[in-house]
Design an enzyme around this catalytic site. Structure first.
Site, PDB file in Angstrom:
ATOM      1  N   SER A  37      40.611  44.298  38.420  1.00 43.31           N
ATOM      2  CA  SER A  37      40.779  45.471  39.278  1.00 43.31           C
ATOM      3  C   SER A  37      42.072  45.389  40.058  1.00 43.31           C
ATOM      4  O   SER A  37      42.552  44.300  40.398  1.00 43.31           O
ATOM      5  CB  SER A  37      39.600  45.522  40.252  1.00 43.31           C
ATOM      6  OG  SER A  37      39.848  46.440  41.283  1.00 43.31           O
ATOM      7  N   LYS A  78      36.693  39.265  41.663  1.00 50.68           N
ATOM      8  CA  LYS A  78      37.677  39.580  40.608  1.00 50.68           C
ATOM      9  C   LYS A  78      38.808  38.550  40.617  1.00 50.68           C
ATOM     10  O   LYS A  78      39.260  38.095  39.565  1.00 50.68           O
ATOM     11  CB  LYS A  78      38.230  40.998  40.798  1.00 50.68           C
ATOM     12  CG  LYS A  78      37.208  42.088  40.571  1.00 50.68           C
ATOM     13  CD  LYS A  78      36.661  42.104  39.148  1.00 50.68           C
ATOM     14  CE  LYS A  78      35.557  43.112  38.931  1.00 50.68           C
ATOM     15  NZ  LYS A  78      34.857  42.972  37.651  1.00 50.68           N
ATOM     16  N   TYR A  99      33.496  41.539  46.751  1.00 50.42           N
ATOM     17  CA  TYR A  99      33.672  42.114  45.410  1.00 50.42           C
ATOM     18  C   TYR A  99      35.077  41.808  44.887  1.00 50.42           C
ATOM     19  O   TYR A  99      35.259  41.301  43.772  1.00 50.42           O
ATOM     20  CB  TYR A  99      33.451  43.642  45.457  1.00 50.42           C
ATOM     21  CG  TYR A  99      34.125  44.375  44.318  1.00 50.42           C
ATOM     22  CD1 TYR A  99      33.604  44.325  43.034  1.00 50.42           C
ATOM     23  CD2 TYR A  99      35.311  45.079  44.519  1.00 50.42           C
ATOM     24  CE1 TYR A  99      34.248  44.954  41.980  1.00 50.42           C
ATOM     25  CE2 TYR A  99      35.963  45.714  43.478  1.00 50.42           C
ATOM     26  CZ  TYR A  99      35.424  45.650  42.205  1.00 50.42           C
ATOM     27  OH  TYR A  99      36.074  46.273  41.174  1.00 50.42           O
TER      28      TYR A  99
END
Ligand code: UD1
Length: 342
Positions: A127, A156, A152
């Site tokens: 991302s 990644k 989150y």
């Protein structure tokens, strides 16, 4: 003979669109998904579009034994695309362990499974969140990775590091990490699209649900940013363009065109679009009003980000073809289809 791709998280939003593109390109697709955040009926949508119902395994990839069992069962897999992860930024702040446990364990189990059966090609869903709020725009793949602003985002970043360290000692393995900007829109058939569970966190499903009458009005989070109209700017990429980039990445690995064992690509359009411009585009292409009000900024939001896509354009020979208007119209057609709106 057809090559087989395991699509982990293949009944999810980006996974299902990618499964369609893979099947249409002649790949054999096996989908594995826990169905925790997606519906089994997505398989019907894929079948209606492609004429092929992919093989499906319901399992939680963060459970080691189940994941390894999957690889033993499908030991003929040529490549894996790993989409199976949690992605709600706010929820990850409230439940960090849930995010670390799920997102990191599933990746580690998949890598272990790949090694076990000798599957050497991984495409990983990363991302643009790994860049945080960059000082210089647009961001290239060489832009500094900043400290993540949510668990989150951290999953990644850590996932990219896990893949790097794994490849370091497994020289037969190759990986491509695709750093998505903001995926929106739906398949042109309106047979698959985004299916958020509960109240949507993301902008476009909130817009379509508001216009469909499920929500009263959209809150625009901030109009005092240092951007042309004061609302935050993102690089919105049509999910079908994004899905096609995955097929290109798989082709590249299976045809041995990679320059390096591990590669990173930004996947965006190269254009920054503000929240107010999104609303304007939706209203223009649908002729419908989006009830909205300006409220304060959302905690954790960055002001603006968009991609420099030159590397993906030149190296992959891939370019986003659809613009914000296509995104909004397809998202609305999908919402109409699932709500039975004429
Ligand atoms: C976030 C993540 C991204 C992730 C994506 C999908 C970051 C920095 N970004 O993107 O990595 O892939 O979610 O889960 O962690 N907005 C409103 N009203 C709303 C909803 C959103 O004004 O009701 C605004 C937001 O403030 C933002 C823009 O719309 O400026 C896009 O928001 P959203 O769709 O939630 O995506 P991001 O937060 O950009």
């Amino acid at each position: 003979m057809k090559k087989t791709v395991l699509v982990a998280g293949g009944t999810g939003y980006i996974g299902s669109h990618t499964a369609v593109e893979l099947i249409q390109k002649g790949y054999n697709v096996v989908i594995a998904d826990s169905l925790e955040n997606s519906e089994i009926t997505v398989l019907d949508g894929i079948e209606k579009i492609t004429g092929v119902k992919p093989q499906f395994e319901e399992l939680d990839l963060s459970e080691r034994e189940s994941c390894l069992g999957l690889f033993k069962k499908y030991s003929n897999i040529d490549a894996v695309i790993h989409f199976a992860a949690y992605k709600a930024v706010g929820e990850s702040v409230d439940f960090p362990l849930k995010y670390y446990r799920n997102n990191l364990n599933s990746l580690m189990n998949i890598l272990e499974g790949m090694k076990l059966v000798g599957t050497n090609n991984l495409v990983f869903s990363s991302s643009c969140t790994v860049y945080g709020q960059p000082d210089l725009l647009p961001v290239t793949e060489k832009t500094d990775i900043q400290e993540a602003n949510s668990p989150y985002g951290n999953t990644k970043q850590i996932s990219e590091e896990i893949i790097r360290d794994f490849l370091n000692v497994n020289k037969n393995q190759k990986a491509i990490a695709l750093r998505y900007f903001n995926p929106i829109g739906a398949h042109a058939s309106a047979l698959i699209g985004e299916l958020p569970i509960g109240v949507p966190n993301n902008l476009v499903p909130f817009i379509t649900q508001t216009v469909a009458g499920l929500r009263q009005e959209l809150s625009v989070f901030g109009d005092d940013y240092n951007t042309p109209d004061g609302s935050a700017v993102r690089d919105y990429i049509h999910v079908v363009d994004l899905a096609k980039a995955h097929v290109v990445a798989i082709d590249r690995m299976l045809e041995d065109k990679n320059k390096a064992q591990l590669e990173y690509f930004n996947l965006g359009t190269g254009n920054g679009v503000s929240v107010l411009e999104c609303i304007e585009s939706f209203e223009k292409v649908t002729g419908l009003k989006v009830p909205h009000k300006i409220v304060g900024r959302r905690a954790g939001d960055i002001e603006q980000i968009w991609a420099n896509t030159s590397y993906a354009n030149d190296e992959l020979g891939w370019k986003a073809e659809l613009g914000i208007d296509d995104c909004m119209l397809s998202a609305w057609n999908w919402e109409k289809n699932i709500r039975n709106i004429k």
